[in-house]
Design an enzyme around this catalytic site. Structure first.
Site, PDB file in Angstrom:
ATOM      1  N   ARG A  90      -7.356  -2.618  -2.047  1.00  0.00           N
ATOM      2  CA  ARG A  90      -7.930  -1.216  -2.045  1.00  0.00           C
ATOM      3  C   ARG A  90      -7.193  -0.824  -1.185  1.00  0.00           C
ATOM      4  O   ARG A  90      -5.830   0.464  -1.948  1.00  0.00           O
ATOM      5  CB  ARG A  90      -9.262  -1.440  -1.218  1.00  0.00           C
ATOM      6  N   HIS A  92      -3.524  -2.962  11.186  1.00  0.00           N
ATOM      7  CA  HIS A  92      -3.229  -2.880  10.595  1.00  0.00           C
ATOM      8  C   HIS A  92      -1.474  -1.976  10.373  1.00  0.00           C
ATOM      9  O   HIS A  92      -1.225  -1.233  10.069  1.00  0.00           O
ATOM     10  CB  HIS A  92      -3.849  -1.937  10.121  1.00  0.00           C
ATOM     11  N   CYS A 131      -0.198   4.370   1.152  1.00  0.00           N
ATOM     12  CA  CYS A 131      -1.199   5.510   1.571  1.00  0.00           C
ATOM     13  C   CYS A 131      -0.647   6.416   0.213  1.00  0.00           C
ATOM     14  O   CYS A 131       0.515   6.656   0.621  1.00  0.00           O
ATOM     15  CB  CYS A 131      -1.780   5.626   2.391  1.00  0.00           C
ATOM     16  N   ASN A 191       0.884  -2.685   3.290  1.00  0.00           N
ATOM     17  CA  ASN A 191       1.030  -3.503   4.073  1.00  0.00           C
ATOM     18  C   ASN A 191       1.517  -4.348   3.907  1.00  0.00           C
ATOM     19  O   ASN A 191       2.325  -5.288   3.418  1.00  0.00           O
ATOM     20  CB  ASN A 191      -0.737  -3.871   4.248  1.00  0.00           C
TER      21      ASN A 191
END
Ligand code: HMG
Ligand code: MG
Length: 307
Positions: A15, A211, A244, A253
């Site tokens: 995702r 995160h 993002c 990440n």
């Protein structure tokens, strides 16, 4: 200082990673990646997001991805596939596709909330409360994210108290876990520690997750600092995929391979096998036609090819 003995990794590559890919990744490739990650021992894999396809075209196949995973003969009963739901519309579509866990995602910065969700923080919390009520009525597990926990790409440094306030609101809505997003990877152990201490004062530490994006190469140091404070859940992305779409310049990440190497070195169990994780990393990297961003993956693969 005693570190935790066991950590849970939440794999967000399919995702958070793929949402940022410009070229459409076929549904079958996403499914194969996710199933390889499950085979590697990851027990929570964020599979897709039920957001507007105009905003994030890469996630437009959300229902097909989730349905296929849930019906797959390779499905492992211990693996869960949470999905992002920004509003009731997304929640209903996720439930229709069989979702058993959903995630809502707020921000600690007003400008980021506007860019990412097209509404203020207060308005987003109202929408999320509606999702939380609907999830509770259907006994669907709910996870919460806070973005820009230490810094915002538009507003700069973010006050830890602001982050803690949003985290507390999500927790009060019934989120079982609050994932603290350093969206642009600008945090260092000092700012991450201050932020976790503020959040830990209002949400139990065992309900907080880290995160951390790795834009400045600080994510592993930030995880270590978080472990020292007793945090036991971390989000990571295979091959370090991602970023993002509403945080320009932010890289992926922290790579799952890098986190696994850190945890193995510290003797902390997370139930993931490096060889199988590397195979998943190679699979998606070769599909995308580039090297994994993970330093650990590159080092292990180079050592292997050198014999
Ligand atoms: P909006 O345009 O303000 O919404 O978007 P709207 O209610 O006015 O609707 C506009 C159109 O979108 C309508 O369609 C709706 O039906 C449709 P039209 O009538 O024009 O044809 N729509 C939807 N379609 C599918 N699924 C839905 C949905 N909702 C409305 N759920 C909205 C508001 C929230 C939908 C939009 O801003 C959006 O989709 N945002 C998501 C952005 C996103 O996915 N960002 C990346 C994920 S967050 C992240 O990466 C950070 C994180 O990793 C943590 C960290 O690192 O910090 C989690
Ligand atoms: Mg993220």
């Amino acid at each position: 200082m005693t570190l935790p003995q066991r950590v849970k990794l939440v794999e967000v590559g399919p995702r958070d990673g793929l949402q940022n890919e410009k070229r459409m990744v076929p549904t079958a490739v996403k499914i194969e990646l996710i199933e390889r990650l499950a085979d590697a021992g990851l027990s929570v894999i964020e599979a897709t997001s039920f957001v507007s396809p105009q905003w994030v075209p890469q996630m437009a196949d959300n229902a097909e991805v989730l349905r296929t995973l849930l019906a797959s003969p390779r499905r492992r009963p211990e693996v869960s596939y949470p999905v992002l739901t920004p509003n009731l519309r997304g929640f209903d579509a996720a439930v229709e596709a069989g979702a058993e866990e959903v995630a809502i995602f707020a921000a600690a910065s007003e400008t980021f909330s506007q860019k990412n969700l097209n509404c203020s923080i207060a308005e987003s919390l109202k929408r999320f409360a509606a999702v939380a009520d609907a999830a509770s009525a259907l006994e669907i597990r709910l996870r919460g994210y806070v973005s820009c926990v230490v810094a915002c790409p538009y507003e700069g440094a973010v006050d830890p108290e602001k982050t803690a306030w949003v985290a507390q609101r999500l927790f009060a809505m019934g989120c079982h876990e609050i994932s603290l997003g350093d969206t642009i990877g600008a945090g260092t152990p000092a700012s991450i520690r201050r932020m976790i201490e503020a959040c830990g004062a209002v949400v139990p530490i065992d309900r907080l997750a880290g995160h951390y994006h790795d834009t400045y190469g600080m994510a592993i140091a930030n995880i270590y600092a978080s472990l020292e404070l007793g945090m036991t859940v971390f989000d990571s992305s295979v091959a370090g995929l991602g970023g993002c779409p509403y945080a320009v310049g932010a890289s992926g990440n922290v790579a799952s391979e890098d986190v696994l190497y850190l945890l193995q070195g510290l003797g902390i169990d997370c139930g993931v096998e490096m060889e199988k994780l590397l195979a998943a990393s190679q699979f998606i990297s070769s599909y995308l036609g580039r090297e994994p961003a993970s330093k650990v993956a590159r080092a292990l693969l180079a050592r292997r090819s050198a014999g």
